[in-house]
Scaffold this motif. Structure first.
Motif, PDB file in Angstrom:
ATOM      1  N   GLY A   1       0.783  -1.227   0.000  1.00 55.41           N
ATOM      2  CA  GLY A   1       0.000   0.000   0.000  1.00 55.41           C
ATOM      3  C   GLY A   1       0.810   1.270   0.000  1.00 55.41           C
ATOM      4  O   GLY A   1       0.258   2.360   0.082  1.00 55.41           O
ATOM      5  N   GLY A   2       2.117   1.158  -0.102  1.00 52.96           N
ATOM      6  CA  GLY A   2       2.942   2.357  -0.107  1.00 52.96           C
ATOM      7  C   GLY A   2       4.401   2.021   0.091  1.00 52.96           C
ATOM      8  O   GLY A   2       4.833   0.886  -0.107  1.00 52.96           O
ATOM      9  N   LEU A   3       5.136   3.043   0.459  1.00 54.61           N
ATOM     10  CA  LEU A   3       6.563   2.888   0.740  1.00 54.61           C
ATOM     11  C   LEU A   3       6.832   3.291   2.180  1.00 54.61           C
ATOM     12  O   LEU A   3       6.156   4.167   2.721  1.00 54.61           O
ATOM     13  CB  LEU A   3       7.396   3.783  -0.191  1.00 54.61           C
ATOM     14  N   ARG A   4       7.824   2.677   2.771  1.00 52.21           N
ATOM     15  CA  ARG A   4       8.271   3.042   4.114  1.00 52.21           C
ATOM     16  C   ARG A   4       9.700   3.521   3.997  1.00 52.21           C
ATOM     17  O   ARG A   4      10.578   2.766   3.568  1.00 52.21           O
ATOM     18  CB  ARG A   4       8.191   1.853   5.063  1.00 52.21           C
ATOM     19  N   LEU A   5       9.930   4.782   4.334  1.00 50.18           N
ATOM     20  CA  LEU A   5      11.266   5.366   4.298  1.00 50.18           C
ATOM     21  C   LEU A   5      11.836   5.377   5.703  1.00 50.18           C
ATOM     22  O   LEU A   5      11.114   5.682   6.662  1.00 50.18           O
ATOM     23  CB  LEU A   5      11.217   6.816   3.802  1.00 50.18           C
ATOM     24  N   ALA A   6      13.106   5.050   5.823  1.00 49.74           N
ATOM     25  CA  ALA A   6      13.754   5.070   7.131  1.00 49.74           C
ATOM     26  C   ALA A   6      15.156   5.645   6.994  1.00 49.74           C
ATOM     27  O   ALA A   6      15.850   5.381   6.015  1.00 49.74           O
ATOM     28  CB  ALA A   6      13.819   3.660   7.723  1.00 49.74           C
ATOM     29  N   VAL A   7      15.528   6.442   7.985  1.00 48.82           N
ATOM     30  CA  VAL A   7      16.894   6.942   8.090  1.00 48.82           C
ATOM     31  C   VAL A   7      17.600   6.021   9.061  1.00 48.82           C
ATOM     32  O   VAL A   7      17.124   5.790  10.183  1.00 48.82           O
ATOM     33  CB  VAL A   7      16.916   8.403   8.598  1.00 48.82           C
TER      34      VAL A   7
END
Length: 162
Positions: free
Chosen positions: A52-58
């Motif tokens: 359902g989308g993207l998960r961005l992580a630093v």
């Protein structure tokens, strides 16, 4: 079936020079010489093999994940055109998503418009990696910068106002 992640991330046209895709995850070092990294994964929905989308992580090598944000395809209009063309109801489980299973010879994310996602990734990255977008590639949002407001009308002394 493969998600064809390298092709999906290539279509996003992210400007990070130092990057790689491993499995279904995109990794980048947006600012050379700094320890912070950007990781982008597909986010799962409650339905099996549906994203359902993207998960961005630093990510920091010593401290682990520092911050993360989920970018829903629905919120960024990624599949809006496709879903309207297919008359998919906003309440349907496949609305604004893509699944692992798809038409043969086509990517599972067929019909995606990635402009909104890319803009959101740019905004998020600008917070954690200042200058990464301007140093790597020109931003597409530069063309949409607010134009200066028109100058106030000049009033002449002694002129009549009708």
């Amino acid at each position: 079936m493969s998600l064809q992640a390298p092709e999906f991330f290539a279509e996003l046209c992210l400007p990070f020079h130092d990057h790689t895709v491993v499995g279904n995850t995109y990794y980048a070092a947006p600012v050379p010489g700094t320890p912070l990294r950007l990781r982008i994964d597909f986010s799962h929905t409650i339905y099996a093999d549906t994203y359902g989308g993207l998960r961005l992580a630093v990510v920091h090598p010593d401290r682990g994940e520092i911050d993360a944000v989920a970018l829903a395809f629905v919120d960024h209009g990624t599949f809006h055109r496709r879903d309207e063309a297919n008359n998919t109801s906003p309440n349907a489980s496949e609305y604004g998503t893509f699944g692992k299973y798809h038409r043969q010879g086509r990517p599972p994310w067929e019909g995606a418009v990635t402009t909104g996602l890319r803009d959101a990734i740019e905004q998020y990255s600008a917070v954690w990696f200042p200058g990464a977008w301007t140093a790597s590639a020109p931003s597409r949002t530069a063309d949409r910068a607010p134009r200066p407001s028109p100058a106030a009308p000049v009033t002449r002394v002694g002129a009549r106002v009708r």
